[in-house]
Design an enzyme around this catalytic site. Structure first.
Site, PDB file in Angstrom:
ATOM      1  N   GLY A 154       0.797  -1.081  -0.139  1.00  0.00           N
ATOM      2  CA  GLY A 154      -0.064  -0.018   0.028  1.00  0.00           C
ATOM      3  C   GLY A 154       0.798   1.262   0.085  1.00  0.00           C
ATOM      4  O   GLY A 154       0.396   2.260   0.514  1.00  0.00           O
ATOM      5  N   ARG A 167       2.970   4.730  -1.885  1.00  0.00           N
ATOM      6  CA  ARG A 167       2.990   5.479  -2.847  1.00  0.00           C
ATOM      7  C   ARG A 167       3.397   4.892  -4.244  1.00  0.00           C
ATOM      8  O   ARG A 167       4.378   4.061  -4.199  1.00  0.00           O
ATOM      9  CB  ARG A 167       3.248   6.860  -2.611  1.00  0.00           C
ATOM     10  CG  ARG A 167       2.759   7.586  -1.677  1.00  0.00           C
ATOM     11  CD  ARG A 167       3.033   9.005  -1.923  1.00  0.00           C
ATOM     12  NE  ARG A 167       2.644   9.696  -0.311  1.00  0.00           N
ATOM     13  CZ  ARG A 167       2.976  11.174  -0.603  1.00  0.00           C
ATOM     14  NH1 ARG A 167       3.188  11.922  -1.579  1.00  0.00           N
ATOM     15  NH2 ARG A 167       2.530  11.859   0.674  1.00  0.00           N
ATOM     16  N   ARG A 170      11.270   1.491  -6.628  1.00  0.00           N
ATOM     17  CA  ARG A 170      12.744   1.861  -6.050  1.00  0.00           C
ATOM     18  C   ARG A 170      13.464   0.837  -4.993  1.00  0.00           C
ATOM     19  O   ARG A 170      14.701   0.973  -4.684  1.00  0.00           O
ATOM     20  CB  ARG A 170      12.475   3.158  -5.207  1.00  0.00           C
ATOM     21  CG  ARG A 170      12.139   4.365  -6.300  1.00  0.00           C
ATOM     22  CD  ARG A 170      12.365   5.832  -5.764  1.00  0.00           C
ATOM     23  NE  ARG A 170      11.403   5.926  -4.669  1.00  0.00           N
ATOM     24  CZ  ARG A 170      10.042   6.540  -5.149  1.00  0.00           C
ATOM     25  NH1 ARG A 170       9.464   6.645  -6.241  1.00  0.00           N
ATOM     26  NH2 ARG A 170       9.225   6.713  -3.859  1.00  0.00           N
ATOM     27  N   HIS A 225      -6.508  10.949   1.981  1.00  0.00           N
ATOM     28  CA  HIS A 225      -7.191  10.174   2.810  1.00  0.00           C
ATOM     29  C   HIS A 225      -8.520   9.904   2.259  1.00  0.00           C
ATOM     30  O   HIS A 225      -8.924  10.566   1.527  1.00  0.00           O
ATOM     31  CB  HIS A 225      -7.144  10.761   4.258  1.00  0.00           C
ATOM     32  CG  HIS A 225      -6.002  10.607   5.074  1.00  0.00           C
ATOM     33  ND1 HIS A 225      -5.546   9.334   5.489  1.00  0.00           N
ATOM     34  CD2 HIS A 225      -5.144  11.363   5.656  1.00  0.00           C
ATOM     35  CE1 HIS A 225      -4.393   9.417   6.285  1.00  0.00           C
ATOM     36  NE2 HIS A 225      -4.031  10.767   6.438  1.00  0.00           N
ATOM     37  N   ASN A 272     -10.969  12.563   1.203  1.00  0.00           N
ATOM     38  CA  ASN A 272     -10.358  12.948  -0.172  1.00  0.00           C
ATOM     39  C   ASN A 272     -10.912  12.085  -1.151  1.00  0.00           C
ATOM     40  O   ASN A 272     -11.394  12.838  -2.329  1.00  0.00           O
ATOM     41  CB  ASN A 272      -8.865  13.330  -0.263  1.00  0.00           C
ATOM     42  CG  ASN A 272      -8.545  14.198   0.913  1.00  0.00           C
ATOM     43  OD1 ASN A 272      -7.646  13.581   1.692  1.00  0.00           O
ATOM     44  ND2 ASN A 272      -9.261  15.281   1.084  1.00  0.00           N
ATOM     45  N   ASP A 287     -11.795   3.806   2.430  1.00  0.00           N
ATOM     46  CA  ASP A 287     -10.592   2.899   2.952  1.00  0.00           C
ATOM     47  C   ASP A 287     -11.247   1.475   2.793  1.00  0.00           C
ATOM     48  O   ASP A 287     -10.453   0.515   2.441  1.00  0.00           O
ATOM     49  CB  ASP A 287     -10.348   3.409   4.385  1.00  0.00           C
ATOM     50  CG  ASP A 287      -9.408   4.317   4.467  1.00  0.00           C
ATOM     51  OD1 ASP A 287      -8.890   4.931   3.521  1.00  0.00           O
ATOM     52  OD2 ASP A 287      -9.204   4.675   5.694  1.00  0.00           O
TER      53      ASP A 287
END
Length: 372
Positions: free
Chosen positions: A92, A94, A100, A135, A138, A164
Site C-alpha cells: 500500500g 505510494r 525503487r 485520506h 479526499n 478505505d
C-alpha cells in the site's frame, strides 16, 4: 458473546494453503489481509525492525510477522526468494516506492510469473493525483459519494468506511481473489490496481443510475435514501436515543402507519416528494412520544423495517447480534467476528506470531518441491 478459541494448529477457512506476503501499512491493506487471514490464508507481514504494532488489534489477526530492513540489498534478495513461492503480494505504498526498492511488478513477476501483485492506493497507480497524499475523505470527495451524504447544510464524512474499507479493502480482496482464480487457469499472475477512488465510485453505481433516470437530485436530504423521505431515516425518541426505519415498500409503509398510529390522511402521500418535509416533522413528533425501548417493543422484528440505532458499546449485546456471535472477545476486548460465513470451511481467528524469513523461505520451498 462467546470467547474466541484460538486455533493451535493449521488454518481453517476456504483459503487455507494460500500464501500471501503483505508489506506492512495502515488502514485498508491490513484490513484486507485480516480478511484473507481469517479465511485461512497464510499471511506473512514484512514490517520494519522495531515496529511497535498492536498485535492484539483486529487488523493484526492471523499474521506471521517478519521484521526486516527493506533498505538492505541482502534483505531484498530474501524477500524475492520468499515471493518466488508466494501466491500473492499486497502493498500500500505510494506509486513508485516498491519499484525503487527493487520489488516492483517487473522484478517480482520475473521471479514468480504466476504471482498476483495487489496494490492498494487512494488515487491509483497513475493519473494527475497519483503522487499526492490523501485520506478517505479526499478519495470519496471526487466520486460524488461525500457530496451525497449528510444533512442539507453540509456533507458529513461517513467515518472512513466508503473509501478505505468499502472502496479500498473490499475491492482489493475481490481483485486479488479474482486474479488468483485466473492464474490457476493461465499460470500467469498480474497486477491488481485497487484505488480507493475507483472503488468508491463503483459503490455509487446505483445512485448514478438513479440520477440518469431523474430519481436523484444533488440536494442532500431531498432523496428517498439520504434522509429526505419521512419513511427512510433516523428519529430521536423520548429517551434521547435513536431508531431507524426503512419502510419503502407500500406494505411496509402501511404497517408503519398502523403501528405508529399514523391515521392522518396526509400520510397517504408517501411518494410525493414535496410532502416529505412536513411528514418527516410529523413523524419526528410521533417518535418523540416514546422511548427507544418502547418503540422496539412495538416494531422490532416486524416488517416495518425497523432497528434501534446502537452504539459500539451496545451493538454486541443486541439479541440478534449476540445470537449470531457477530462479535468475539479477544484479549479482553470486543472485536467483530470473521465475515462472511462458510458452511464447510469456516473462518477462524488466529493469533499473530513472529517469524524468520529464512525459515519461511525454506518451508515454502520445501512445500513447493513436495508432490501435491
Amino acid at each position: 458473546m462467546a470467547d474466541h478459541q484460538t486455533l493451535t494448529s493449521g488454518a481453517s477457512g476456504p483459503l487455507a494453503g494460500l500464501r500471501i506476503v503483505e508489506f506492512a501499512g495502515i488502514g485498508p491493506g491490513p484490513f484486507a489481509c485480516m480478511m484473507l487471514a481469517d479465511m485461512g490464508a497464510e499471511v506473512v507481514t514484512l514490517d520494519r525492525p522495531g515496529a511497535k504494532k498492536n498485535q492484539k488489534s483486529a487488523a493484526a489477526r492471523g499474521r506471521k510477522v517478519v521484521e526486516i530492513d527493506l533498505k538492505s540489498e541482502a534483505a531484498i534478495a530474501q524477500v524475492l526468494d520468499l515471493l518466488e513461492h508466494a501466491d500473492a503480494l499486497v502493498e500500500g505504498f505510494r506509486p513508485g516506492v516498491m519499484e525503487r526498492l527493487g520489488l516492483g511488478p517487473d522484478a517480482v513477476l520475473a521471479k514468480n510469473p504466476r504471482l498476483v501483485y495487489g496494490r492498494m492506493t487512494g488515487w491509483g497507480q497513475d493519473g494527475p493525483l497519483a503522487q499526492a497524499a490523501g485520506h478517505d475523505i479526499n478519495y470519496i470527495s471526487v466520486t460524488g459519494a461525500l457530496a451525497a451524504i449528510g444533512p442539507a447544510e453540509r456533507p458529513v464524512p461517513p467515518l472512513n468506511l466508503v473509501g478505505d474499507f468499502g472502496g479500498g479493502a473490499l475491492y482489493l480482496v475481490v481483485g486479488v481473489l479474482a486474479a488468483l482464480l485466473e492464474a490457476k487457469k493461465s499460470g500467469k499472475g498480474q497486477v491488481v490496481d485497487a484505488a480507493m477512488c475507483d472503488g468508491a465510485a463503483s459503490l455509487m453505481s446505483m445512485f448514478y443510475d438513479f440520477a440518469a433516470i431523474g430519481r436523484w437530485t444533488t440536494a442532500r436530504e431531498s432523496n428517498f435514501l439520504d434522509g429526505g423521505a419521512h419513511f427512510y431515516g433516523v428519529y430521536q425518541c423520548a429517551c434521547g436515543n435513536f431508531i431507524s426505519i426503512g419502510s419503502i415498500e407500500p406494505q411496509f409503509y402501511q404497517l408503519l402507519r398502523q403501528l405508529a398510529g399514523l391515521s392522518d390522511a396526509v400520510f397517504d402521500a408517501q411518494m410525493e416528494r414535496e410532502a416529505w418535509p412536513a411528514l418527516r416533522q410529523k413523524l419526528a413528533d410521533v417518535f418523540r412520544t416514546r422511548t427507544r425501548a418502547e418503540w422496539c417493543a412495538v416494531m422490532e422484528g416486524t416488517d416495518v423495517c425497523f432497528a434501534p440505532v446502537l452504539t459500539i458499546a451496545e451493538a454486541p449485546e443486541h439479541p440478534h447480534m449476540a445470537a449470531r456471535k457477530a462479535f468475539v472477545k479477544r484479549h479482553g476486548t470486543t472485536q467483530p467476528a470473521p465475515a462472511p460465513r462458510f458452511s464447510r470451511t469456516p473462518s477462524a481467528i488466529r493469533e499473530p506470531a513472529q517469524a524468520d524469513i529464512a525459515g519461511l523461505v525454506r518451508e515454502w520451498r520445501s512445500k513447493d518441491a513436495s508432490p501435491r
